[in-house]
Design a protein around this motif. Structure first.
Motif, mmCIF file in Angstrom:
data_model
loop_
_atom_site.group_PDB
_atom_site.id
_atom_site.type_symbol
_atom_site.label_atom_id
_atom_site.label_comp_id
_atom_site.label_asym_id
_atom_site.label_seq_id
_atom_site.Cartn_x
_atom_site.Cartn_y
_atom_site.Cartn_z
ATOM 1 N N GLU A 1 0.836 -1.187 0.000
ATOM 2 C CA GLU A 1 0.000 0.000 0.000
ATOM 3 C C GLU A 1 0.879 1.247 0.000
ATOM 4 O O GLU A 1 2.005 1.230 0.498
ATOM 5 C CB GLU A 1 -0.915 0.016 1.234
ATOM 6 N N ARG A 2 0.352 2.306 -0.556
ATOM 7 C CA ARG A 2 1.057 3.589 -0.552
ATOM 8 C C ARG A 2 1.216 4.067 0.894
ATOM 9 O O ARG A 2 0.295 3.958 1.701
ATOM 10 C CB ARG A 2 0.238 4.594 -1.351
ATOM 11 N N SER A 3 2.373 4.640 1.224
ATOM 12 C CA SER A 3 2.629 5.015 2.617
ATOM 13 C C SER A 3 2.050 6.380 2.978
ATOM 14 O O SER A 3 1.813 6.665 4.151
ATOM 15 C CB SER A 3 4.136 5.017 2.892
ATOM 16 N N LYS A 4 1.815 7.245 1.975
ATOM 17 C CA LYS A 4 1.341 8.604 2.239
ATOM 18 C C LYS A 4 -0.044 8.819 1.627
ATOM 19 O O LYS A 4 -0.395 8.170 0.633
ATOM 20 C CB LYS A 4 2.319 9.627 1.653
ATOM 21 N N PRO A 5 -0.826 9.740 2.187
ATOM 22 C CA PRO A 5 -2.116 10.076 1.574
ATOM 23 C C PRO A 5 -1.917 10.680 0.184
ATOM 24 O O PRO A 5 -0.819 11.112 -0.193
ATOM 25 C CB PRO A 5 -2.716 11.107 2.539
ATOM 26 N N ILE A 6 -3.001 10.730 -0.573
ATOM 27 C CA ILE A 6 -3.013 11.356 -1.898
ATOM 28 C C ILE A 6 -3.908 12.595 -1.811
ATOM 29 O O ILE A 6 -5.000 12.542 -1.233
ATOM 30 C CB ILE A 6 -3.552 10.395 -2.972
ATOM 31 N N PHE A 7 -3.447 13.705 -2.408
ATOM 32 C CA PHE A 7 -4.168 14.976 -2.299
ATOM 33 C C PHE A 7 -4.527 15.511 -3.686
ATOM 34 O O PHE A 7 -3.820 15.254 -4.665
ATOM 35 C CB PHE A 7 -3.305 16.014 -1.577
ATOM 36 N N TRP A 8 -5.610 16.292 -3.719
ATOM 37 C CA TRP A 8 -6.038 16.954 -4.951
ATOM 38 C C TRP A 8 -6.513 18.368 -4.669
ATOM 39 O O TRP A 8 -7.050 18.653 -3.600
ATOM 40 C CB TRP A 8 -7.224 16.216 -5.593
ATOM 41 N N GLU A 9 -6.314 19.237 -5.659
ATOM 42 C CA GLU A 9 -6.992 20.533 -5.719
ATOM 43 C C GLU A 9 -7.013 20.961 -7.170
ATOM 44 O O GLU A 9 -5.985 20.998 -7.838
ATOM 45 C CB GLU A 9 -6.282 21.600 -4.897
ATOM 46 N N HIS A 10 -8.184 21.237 -7.678
ATOM 47 C CA HIS A 10 -8.303 21.779 -9.029
ATOM 48 C C HIS A 10 -9.491 22.720 -9.058
ATOM 49 O O HIS A 10 -10.621 22.310 -8.811
ATOM 50 C CB HIS A 10 -8.472 20.675 -10.071
ATOM 51 N N GLN A 11 -9.222 23.973 -9.334
ATOM 52 C CA GLN A 11 -10.188 25.074 -9.368
ATOM 53 C C GLN A 11 -11.202 25.001 -8.228
ATOM 54 O O GLN A 11 -12.413 25.100 -8.406
ATOM 55 C CB GLN A 11 -10.856 25.211 -10.737
ATOM 56 N N GLY A 12 -10.641 24.820 -7.018
ATOM 57 C CA GLY A 12 -11.440 24.847 -5.798
ATOM 58 C C GLY A 12 -12.046 23.526 -5.394
ATOM 59 O O GLY A 12 -12.625 23.415 -4.309
ATOM 60 N N TRP B 1 -17.190 30.493 -14.564
ATOM 61 C CA TRP B 1 -17.563 29.424 -15.482
ATOM 62 C C TRP B 1 -16.809 28.124 -15.218
ATOM 63 O O TRP B 1 -17.141 27.092 -15.797
ATOM 64 C CB TRP B 1 -17.289 29.869 -16.921
ATOM 65 N N SER B 2 -15.798 28.151 -14.387
ATOM 66 C CA SER B 2 -14.877 27.015 -14.294
ATOM 67 C C SER B 2 -15.553 25.706 -13.930
ATOM 68 O O SER B 2 -15.165 24.646 -14.409
ATOM 69 C CB SER B 2 -13.771 27.327 -13.277
ATOM 70 N N ASN B 3 -16.581 25.754 -13.076
ATOM 71 C CA ASN B 3 -17.261 24.534 -12.661
ATOM 72 C C ASN B 3 -18.666 24.414 -13.248
ATOM 73 O O ASN B 3 -19.540 23.773 -12.678
ATOM 74 C CB ASN B 3 -17.312 24.464 -11.130
ATOM 75 N N LEU B 4 -18.847 25.020 -14.423
ATOM 76 C CA LEU B 4 -20.134 24.954 -15.126
ATOM 77 C C LEU B 4 -19.929 24.521 -16.578
ATOM 78 O O LEU B 4 -20.346 25.209 -17.514
ATOM 79 C CB LEU B 4 -20.824 26.327 -15.102
ATOM 80 N N PRO B 5 -19.285 23.384 -16.829
ATOM 81 C CA PRO B 5 -18.936 23.027 -18.214
ATOM 82 C C PRO B 5 -20.141 22.763 -19.097
ATOM 83 O O PRO B 5 -20.032 22.830 -20.321
ATOM 84 C CB PRO B 5 -18.103 21.747 -18.033
ATOM 85 N N TRP B 6 -21.307 22.467 -18.495
ATOM 86 C CA TRP B 6 -22.486 22.241 -19.334
ATOM 87 C C TRP B 6 -23.018 23.533 -19.933
ATOM 88 O O TRP B 6 -23.966 23.514 -20.720
ATOM 89 C CB TRP B 6 -23.581 21.547 -18.516
ATOM 90 N N HIS B 7 -22.416 24.682 -19.585
ATOM 91 C CA HIS B 7 -22.788 25.959 -20.197
ATOM 92 C C HIS B 7 -21.717 26.469 -21.170
ATOM 93 O O HIS B 7 -21.878 27.534 -21.749
ATOM 94 C CB HIS B 7 -23.011 27.030 -19.117
ATOM 95 N N TRP B 8 -20.619 25.730 -21.321
ATOM 96 C CA TRP B 8 -19.525 26.257 -22.158
ATOM 97 C C TRP B 8 -19.916 26.232 -23.628
ATOM 98 O O TRP B 8 -20.556 25.321 -24.105
ATOM 99 C CB TRP B 8 -18.265 25.433 -21.949
#
Length: 577
Positions: free
Chosen positions: A480-491, A570-577
Motif C-alpha cells: 500500500e502507498r505510505s502517504k495520503p493522496i491529495f487533490w486541488e483543481h479550481q477549488g 464558469w470554471s465549474n459549469l462546463p455544461w454551459h460552455w
C-alpha cells in the motif's frame, strides 16, 4: 504495508512505454467494462496477444495487471505535469492550466526548471528518450495562433518544449485540443510543421505511427534501452473520426445512456474490478432521462457516442501497431508498457451561439479545403467530419465514468479514476503470472515516475519525488502507498488516506451546507453515503492533512482572481460552455 522491492532480480533495464489517453473515462475500454472494442489494450491487461493487432504473431503471453484504484489529477495539463515529474501539479508549475495566472510559480503554466522530468531522470540512466503526441505543459498556444507565432514562442523561457526537457526526439502538438485532421501547433523536434496535412491524415494514427518509427529507429542503433511517452489527444473533443469507423458503432447507442451505465456496471462486477455492493451512482442531475420526450434527437445522440467510441477504437488499433513493432524488433519481452488516462470523461458542452460562455469560437477556422468549421453541438449536423467541432456532452460522459459521480475537473471519483493497465512480459514470466492480476489499492499517476526510475536504475532519491514506487506490486507482493493522496483543481479538493476519502465540491454559489464529504471507499466508492456527520473527528483530522499539504504546495484559494461584477465563475459549469 511497505515491501521493499527486489531490484537485484529484475530483468535487465527494460524499455519503458507510457501510453496516455485524453479524457477517457473509467469504463471506456473493454478490460474495464466497456462495450467499445479495444482488443489491443485488453491484450495488455489479460496477457494475451490480440488477434486484432495488425501483423501480430498471436503468441500467448503471461501476466498483465489492472489497477482499479489508480488516480489522475482531474484535468489534462495538471495530470501531464504530474506524470512527467512525479510531483503534484502545483509543485511542477501547473496548478491550474497552461496560462500564467500571475499568482506565483505554482500557477505559471509551464514546467518549472528546477523540477526534473522523467525523461531527464531516465536519460541520466542511459535511456534514449522519445515522445509522440500532446505536450500541453509548456505554456499557452492559442488554437488560432499562426505558424510564425508558434515558431517564435516555442522554446522561450515560458514555452519549454520536449527537447529542452529531456526528450531526444519529439513529434506532436504543443497545445491542447484541436482538429484531428489539421492539428494546431504540430511540431517535429524544434520546427513547426507548416504544410497542410494530406488526405487520409488523422492525428491519432500519426501519433501511434510516429511511435512505431521511433521504436524501429532505435532498434537499429544499439542496445541502449528507450523510454517512449505516447501522449494521445483521443478521445478529447472535437468528435472527429473517419466515417467507416463511426459506422461500426451506429445504432449501438440507441439504448441510451441509462442502460449503458447499468451494462457497464454489470461488466465491471463480472470482471471482478468492483464489488457488487457498490451501486451505480444516479444519473447526473443535468442529464435527462433517455426517452423521446426528454431526448428528441436520439439518432444524433447515438451518432455522437458512436464517434467517441470510434476515436477510442482507432487509438487502440494504433496501440496494436506499437505492440507489433515491439514483436518485430525483438523488444517486446523486456518492454514495460503502462496505459492510463489523464482525467475522467468530459462534460464540456461546446456551446457556440453568440451568448455567454462562447469561448469555443477560437476553434472556428477553416478546414484543409478552406471550408468554414462550424463549432458547437448542433443536431442538424452529423459529428465526425473536419467541418464540424462537437463534444459528446455531459450525459455520455456520465456513462464513460460509470459507475462513479461527476466528471473531468472534479475530484469525486468520476473526475479522477482512470483505467490503468501494466504489461511487462519479462517480469510477468519471472513471477510466473499465468493469469491477469488485479490490484485494488489506491495509487496516483505520479507514482509511475518513481516506479519507472526504480526499474530503469535512475539515481533519484525518494525525497525528491512525491510519487512512490509500486514495483513491489508488479513483483507479486501486497503493498500500500505510505502517504495520503491529495487533490486541488479550481477549488475542488480531496484527500485519500487509506480507506477514507474526504472531498469538497466547489459550486458557483458557495453552499456551506454541502461542506466536506467523507466516504468509506471500501464500502462506498461510488460516493453515495456521506458519513461526515457521524465522523467529525475524522473529518477534522483529514481537513488538517489537506490544509498542511496545500500550504506546502502553494495552493491558492479559488478563484485565483475576483470574479468581475455581473460575470460568472464558469470554471465549474462546463455544461454551459
Amino acid at each position: 504495508m511497505k515491501h521493499k522491492p527486489n531490484t537485484a532480480n529484475l530483468p535487465s533495464k527494460p524499455n519503458i512505454i507510457i501510453i496516455l489517453a485524453d479524457d477517457l473515462g473509467f469504463s471506456d475500454v473493454g478490460c474495464f467494462g466497456s462495450e467499445i472494442s479495444t482488443p489491443n489494450i485488453d491484450s495488455l491487461a489479460y496477457g494475451t496477444t490480440s488477434n486484432n493487432s495488425v501483423g501480430s504473431n498471436n503468441t500467448p503471453t503471461r501476466g498483465g495487471m489492472r489497477f482499479t484504484q489508480m488516480y489522475n489529477c482531474a484535468r489534462c495539463c495538471p495530470s501531464r505535469a504530474s506524470l512527467l515529474t512525479g510531483m503534484y501539479p502545483h509543485q511542477a508549475g501547473i496548478g491550474h492550466m497552461v496560462y500564467d495566472a500571475g499568482v506565483g510559480e505554482e500557477y505559471q503554466g509551464y514546467l518549472r526548471k528546477e523540477v526534473p522530468t522523467i525523461a531527464e531522470m531516465l536519460r541520466g540512466s542511459g535511456y534514449k528518450t522519445f515522445m509522440s503526441g500532446k505536450w500541453h505543459v509548456g505554456g499557452e498556444y492559442p488554437p488560432d495562433a499562426s505558424h510564425d507565432w508558434i515558431q517564435d514562442a516555442m522554446g522561450d523561457e515560458t514555452h519549454p518544449i520536449p527537447t529542452q526537457r529531456g526528450f531526444d526526439k519529439f513529434y506532436g502538438t504543443l497545445g491542447g485540443g484541436g482538429s484531428y485532421f489539421q492539428p494546431p501547433s504540430l511540431v517535429r523536434d524544434e520546427e513547426v510543421i507548416r504544410e497542410v496535412m494530406p488526405e487520409g491524415f488523422y492525428y491519432t494514427d500519426a501519433i501511434n505511427d510516429e511511435a512505431c518509427r521511433m521504436i524501429e529507429s532505435t532498434s537499429k542503433e544499439g542496445d541502449d534501452p528507450f523510454f517512449l511517452y505516447v501522449a494521445h489527444c483521443a478521445p478529447h473533443w472535437p468528435l472527429h473520426a473517419p466515417k467507416d469507423d463511426i459506422d461500426q458503432y451506429r445504432g449501438k447507442y440507441m439504448q441510451g445512456w441509462d442502460k449503458l451505465r447499468r451494462d457497464r456496471l454489470a461488466k465491471l462486477i463480472e470482471q471482478r474490478l468492483i464489488p457488487s455492493i457498490w451501486p451505480c451512482s444516479p444519473r447526473d442531475e443535468h442529464a435527462p432521462l433517455w426517452n423521446k420526450e426528454h431526448v428528441p434527437n436520439q439518432e444524433w445522440e447515438d451518432a455522437r457516442m458512436a464517434c467517441y467510441a470510434a476515436q477510442i477504437s482507432i487509438m487502440d488499433r494504433g496501440i496494436g501497431r506499437i505492440i507489433d513493432t515491439l514483436h518485430r524488433t525483438g523488444l517486446y519481452d523486456n518492454t514495460a508498457i503502462f496505459f492510463l488516462s489523464d482525467n475522467g470523461g468530459c462534460a464540456e458542452y461546446l456551446k457556440e451561439n453568440g451568448e455567454e460562455g462562447n469561448w469555443p469560437e477560437f476553434y472556428g477556422g477553416l478546414t484543409r479545403n478552406r471550408e468554414k468549421i462550424t463549432v458547437g453541438n448542433r443536431p442538424e449536423l452529423q459529428p465526425g467530419g473536419e467541418e464540424t467541432f462537437m463534444s459528446y456532452d455531459l450525459p455520455w460522459a456520465n456513462a464513460s465514468n460509470a459507475p462513479f459521480r461527476l466528471f473531468k475537473s472534479w475530484v469525486h471519483e468520476g473526475g479522477i479514476a482512470t483505467p490503468f493497465v501494466v504489461h511487462w512480459p519479462a517480469l510477468d514470466k519471472q513471477r510466473n503470472a499465468k493469469d491477469s492480476q488485479i490490484c485494488h489499492t489506491p495509487w496516483v499517476l505520479m507514482d509511475l515516475v518513481a516506479t519507472c526510475c526504480e526499474i530503469g536504475g535512475a539515481d533519484v532519491s525518494a525525497d525528491k519525488l512525491e510519487g512512490e514506487s509500486f514495483l513491489s506490486i508488479l513483483q507479486g507482493h501486497s503493498v500500500e502507498r505510505s502517504k495520503p493522496i491529495f487533490w486541488e483543481h479550481q477549488g475542488n479538493c480531496a484527500v485519500r488516506d487509506g480507506k477514507y476519502k474526504l472531498v469538497y465540491r466547489r459550486c458557483e454559489v458557495v453552499q456551506p451546507q454541502l461542506g466536506w464529504e467523507l466516504y468509506d471507499m471500501e464500502l462506498d466508492r461510488t460516493e453515495l453515503n456521506n458519513i461526515a456527520e457521524q465522523n467529525h473527528m475524522k473529518v477534522e483530522q483529514m481537513k488538517q492533512l489537506w490544509k498542511h499539504w496545500a500550504t506546502c504546495c502553494g495552493v491558492k484559494p479559488w478563484p485565483l482572481h475576483p470574479i468581475p461584477e455581473g460575470e460568472r465563475d464558469w470554471s465549474n459549469l462546463p455544461w454551459h460552455w
